[in-house]
Design a protein around this motif. Structure first.
Motif, short mmCIF file in Angstrom:
data_model
loop_
_atom_site.label_atom_id
_atom_site.label_comp_id
_atom_site.label_asym_id
_atom_site.label_seq_id
_atom_site.Cartn_x
_atom_site.Cartn_y
_atom_site.Cartn_z
N UNK A 43 0.83 -1.20 0.00
CA UNK A 43 0.00 0.00 0.00
C UNK A 43 0.87 1.25 0.00
N UNK A 44 1.94 1.22 0.79
CA UNK A 44 2.83 2.39 0.85
C UNK A 44 3.55 2.56 -0.47
N UNK A 45 3.97 1.44 -1.08
CA UNK A 45 4.67 1.52 -2.36
C UNK A 45 3.74 2.10 -3.43
N UNK A 46 2.48 1.68 -3.43
CA UNK A 46 1.52 2.17 -4.42
C UNK A 46 1.18 3.64 -4.18
N UNK A 47 1.19 4.09 -2.90
CA UNK A 47 0.86 5.48 -2.57
C UNK A 47 1.99 6.45 -2.87
N UNK A 48 3.21 5.95 -2.95
CA UNK A 48 4.37 6.82 -3.09
C UNK A 48 4.40 7.47 -4.48
N UNK A 49 4.23 8.79 -4.56
CA UNK A 49 4.15 9.44 -5.87
C UNK A 49 5.53 9.68 -6.52
N UNK A 50 6.56 9.92 -5.72
CA UNK A 50 7.86 10.31 -6.26
C UNK A 50 8.93 9.25 -6.01
N UNK A 51 8.61 7.98 -6.20
CA UNK A 51 9.60 6.93 -5.99
C UNK A 51 10.60 6.95 -7.14
N UNK A 52 11.87 6.68 -6.81
CA UNK A 52 12.89 6.68 -7.86
C UNK A 52 13.72 5.40 -7.72
N UNK A 53 14.35 5.02 -8.82
CA UNK A 53 15.15 3.80 -8.87
C UNK A 53 16.61 4.18 -8.70
N UNK A 54 17.27 3.55 -7.71
CA UNK A 54 18.66 3.86 -7.39
C UNK A 54 19.45 2.55 -7.48
N UNK A 55 20.60 2.61 -8.17
CA UNK A 55 21.48 1.44 -8.24
C UNK A 55 22.50 1.55 -7.12
N UNK A 56 22.81 0.37 -6.53
CA UNK A 56 23.78 0.37 -5.44
C UNK A 56 24.49 -0.96 -5.39
N UNK A 57 25.68 -0.96 -4.78
CA UNK A 57 26.42 -2.20 -4.51
C UNK A 57 26.23 -2.49 -3.02
N UNK A 58 25.57 -3.60 -2.73
CA UNK A 58 25.29 -3.96 -1.33
C UNK A 58 26.20 -5.10 -0.91
N UNK A 59 26.68 -5.09 0.32
CA UNK A 59 27.44 -6.24 0.81
C UNK A 59 26.51 -7.45 0.95
N UNK A 60 27.05 -8.63 0.66
CA UNK A 60 26.22 -9.84 0.72
C UNK A 60 25.69 -10.11 2.12
N UNK A 61 26.42 -9.70 3.13
CA UNK A 61 25.96 -9.92 4.50
C UNK A 61 24.69 -9.12 4.80
N UNK A 62 24.48 -8.00 4.09
CA UNK A 62 23.27 -7.19 4.31
C UNK A 62 22.04 -7.88 3.72
N UNK A 63 22.25 -8.84 2.81
CA UNK A 63 21.13 -9.52 2.17
C UNK A 63 20.69 -10.78 2.91
N UNK A 64 21.46 -11.19 3.90
CA UNK A 64 21.12 -12.40 4.66
C UNK A 64 19.74 -12.29 5.34
N UNK A 65 19.35 -11.15 5.92
CA UNK A 65 18.02 -11.07 6.53
C UNK A 65 16.88 -11.21 5.51
N UNK A 66 17.19 -10.99 4.22
CA UNK A 66 16.16 -11.12 3.18
C UNK A 66 16.05 -12.54 2.67
#
Length: 161
Positions: A104-127
């Motif tokens: 619902x929040x994603x659909x309501x957000x009018x000014x969302x933008x796409x950002x590219x980033x390099x994330x450490x693999x350890x930050x993706x473990x919770x996902x």
């Protein structure tokens, strides 16, 4: 004991016996009984149910046509995802976005933008992304859908670096 009814039964029995004796001497012409039974069958024939009007080959052909129609519908119909509850993964040009906030929040957000980033693999473990100790110090190329206030809304993993 009721003598009045007994007396009537005796009188009826006598009359029926006389009638039986008279009818025993009479014979109907040949085939009358057969013709009467045929006429009775035609007049009071029981209606067959709709599913018994077709023979086995008819039902086989109908089943084959139905199966062919169902197969064509499945092949030619546009493929859509069926979800029971709110989906946490959305598809965009073949790649999957993982929702980090409510849909619902994603659909309501009018000014969302796409950002590219390099994330450490350890930050993706919770996902739920598997991380082994050999490549735990590596990074993963990701695209994030970010709200106007900087809060990440969704994440799409691109490639490992």
């Amino acid at each position: 004991m009721d003598t009045k009814h007994d007396h009537q039964d005796l009188l009826l029995d006598a009359h029926f016996a006389t009638l039986r004796n008279e009818l025993a001497g009479h014979d109907a012409p040949r085939c009358v009984e057969k013709e009467l039974m045929q006429a009775f069958t035609r007049e009071f024939a029981s209606k067959r149910p709709w599913y018994r009007r077709w023979s086995l080959p008819h039902w086989g052909a109908a089943g084959a046509c139905g199966s062919l129609a169902a197969t064509l519908l499945l092949v030619l119909a546009p493929q859509r995802l069926v979800t029971v509850g709110p989906s946490i993964v959305g598809f965009d040009d073949g790649a999957a976005f993982i929702a980090l906030d409510s849909l619902e929040r994603i659909a309501r957000e009018p000014d969302a933008r796409l950002v590219e980033a390099d994330l450490p693999q350890t930050a993706l473990a919770p996902l739920g992304v598997p991380v082994n100790p050999q490549n735990a110090d590596g990074t993963v190329r990701a695209e994030m859908l970010v709200a106007a206030d900087g809060h990440p809304l969704a994440l799409r993993l691109s490639a490992s670096n």
